[in-house]
Design a protein around this motif. Sequence first.
Motif, short mmCIF file in Angstrom:
data_model
loop_
_atom_site.label_atom_id
_atom_site.label_comp_id
_atom_site.label_asym_id
_atom_site.label_seq_id
_atom_site.Cartn_x
_atom_site.Cartn_y
_atom_site.Cartn_z
N UNK A 53 0.83 -1.21 0.00
CA UNK A 53 0.00 0.00 0.00
C UNK A 53 0.87 1.26 0.00
N UNK A 54 1.90 1.27 0.82
CA UNK A 54 2.77 2.45 0.86
C UNK A 54 3.58 2.60 -0.43
N UNK A 55 3.93 1.48 -1.06
CA UNK A 55 4.59 1.56 -2.37
C UNK A 55 3.64 2.20 -3.39
N UNK A 56 2.38 1.78 -3.34
CA UNK A 56 1.39 2.33 -4.27
C UNK A 56 1.14 3.81 -4.01
N UNK A 57 1.09 4.20 -2.75
CA UNK A 57 0.93 5.62 -2.42
C UNK A 57 2.11 6.43 -2.94
N UNK A 58 3.31 5.85 -2.82
CA UNK A 58 4.51 6.54 -3.32
C UNK A 58 4.45 6.72 -4.83
N UNK A 59 3.90 5.72 -5.52
CA UNK A 59 3.73 5.84 -6.97
C UNK A 59 2.72 6.95 -7.29
N UNK A 60 1.62 6.95 -6.55
CA UNK A 60 0.59 7.96 -6.77
C UNK A 60 1.08 9.37 -6.51
N UNK A 61 1.99 9.52 -5.55
CA UNK A 61 2.53 10.84 -5.21
C UNK A 61 3.72 11.25 -6.08
N UNK A 62 4.14 10.32 -6.96
CA UNK A 62 5.26 10.63 -7.84
C UNK A 62 6.61 10.45 -7.19
N UNK A 63 6.67 9.81 -6.03
CA UNK A 63 7.94 9.59 -5.34
C UNK A 63 8.62 8.30 -5.80
N UNK A 64 7.91 7.47 -6.50
CA UNK A 64 8.43 6.16 -6.90
C UNK A 64 7.91 5.83 -8.29
N UNK A 65 8.74 5.21 -9.10
CA UNK A 65 8.32 4.81 -10.45
C UNK A 65 7.64 3.45 -10.40
N UNK A 66 6.57 3.32 -11.15
CA UNK A 66 5.94 2.00 -11.28
C UNK A 66 6.82 1.11 -12.15
N UNK A 67 6.61 -0.19 -12.06
CA UNK A 67 7.32 -1.13 -12.93
C UNK A 67 6.95 -0.88 -14.38
N UNK A 68 7.81 -1.36 -15.27
CA UNK A 68 7.51 -1.29 -16.69
C UNK A 68 6.08 -1.80 -16.92
N UNK A 69 5.17 -0.99 -17.46
CA UNK A 69 3.78 -1.40 -17.58
C UNK A 69 3.57 -2.69 -18.37
#
Length: 336
Positions: free
Chosen positions: A175-191
Motif C-alpha cells: 500500500x505504501x509503495x502504491x501511495x509513493x507511486x501515486x505521489x510521484x515519489x516512486x516509479x511504477x514497474x515497466x507497464x
Amino acid sequence: MNSSTSSSETDPGWGRGIIACMGTLIGAAVLVLALMVIVDPYDSGKLGLLGIDGVDNRLTQITAASRARDPNFNAAILGNSTAQLIAPAELSGATGLRFVQLYTTGSAPREQLAVLDFFLRNHKQVGALVLAADPGWCVHARPKEEGAPFPYWLYDRSVVTYAVRLISWQAIEQAFQRLSIGLGWRQRMNPDGFVSYEDIWPPGQFKEVGWPRDPAPATSAGTRATFPEIAALVEIVRKLPADVPIVIIVPPTFAATVPKPGTDVALERVACDAALKAVIAGRPRSNFISYRVDNALTRDRDNFADFIHYRPKLARRIEQGIIASLRDGESATIDF
C-alpha cells in the motif's frame, strides 16, 4: 489486606481499561483496512478509490494481477520464467496488437491458468494469447503444490476472499509503495512487464542448474495421452471466440537435456506435443511450435544462462516465429 485485594480486582477501572485497549486495536484494524480499500495495494481492480496506476515489486506472482487487468493491453504472454525473455514490445510492434508480459517466476501450469483466467475476465476483447509450455504441462496427474503458496486469492473472483488478506505486513508495504507511486515519489514497474534476467545473469555465464523436469514415463499408452493441465487449458480456450489466435511454444532447453529419439521420455514428449497442438486446432492465425530441439543453436552454451533459460539471440528467433504464426498460422515458415 484481603479487603484491599478484593477491591482492586473488582475495580471497574480494570474493565474500562481492557475495553479501551480492545477498542484501540479494533479501531487501528479498521483504519488499516480502510487504507487497504482506498489504495488497493495489489492493484487488483477489486477495490481502490485513488486511481493509482501500477505497482513496483519484483514478485511476479502478485504483480501480474496489475498488468493482467490493464486495459491498455489486449494480448498476453503467459508462462514461467522460460517465457520471460519474450519481449511484448517486439510482438506489439510487428502485429499491431498490444502485448503484456504475464510470466510468473517458478510457476506451475495451474498457477498460470489462474493468471490467464484473470486476464480474460478483465478483457472482453482479446487480440491474441501466447503460452510458453514447459515440461510441467506434460504431467499425467496434477502434482501437489510445493514451496511458497501461490496467491490464488488475488486472482479469485471474490472481493471478500481478497479483502480478508489485506491486513498483513506485505499488504501494508504494498500500500505504501502504491501511495509513493501515486505521489510521484516512486516509479511504477515497466507497464508491459518485461524484465530481462540478464540483469542478474550477465552474458557469458552459464550455470549448471535448471535441468528440465521431464515427467516420468507413463505406465501405459492410455495414460500417456492424459494430461490434466492441458485439459484445463482446453476448457478455458473453448470459451474464447473462435477468431482469437493462440500460439503455444515449447521453450528451448540446452541440447544435452533434449530427450533422445526413441526413448520413453521422447515418446512422452511427442504425446504431450500432440495434446498441445490439439488446443489450437481449427483456430485461424494460431500455431504450435516446439523449440526444444537439438541443433547448432541449442548446443551453444552462449545462447543459455542455464539449462532452461535462453539468451536474447534465441528469444528474438522465438519472437519472429510467434509473429509469423499470428500472421500466417500453421503455414508460417519458422526458422530456428
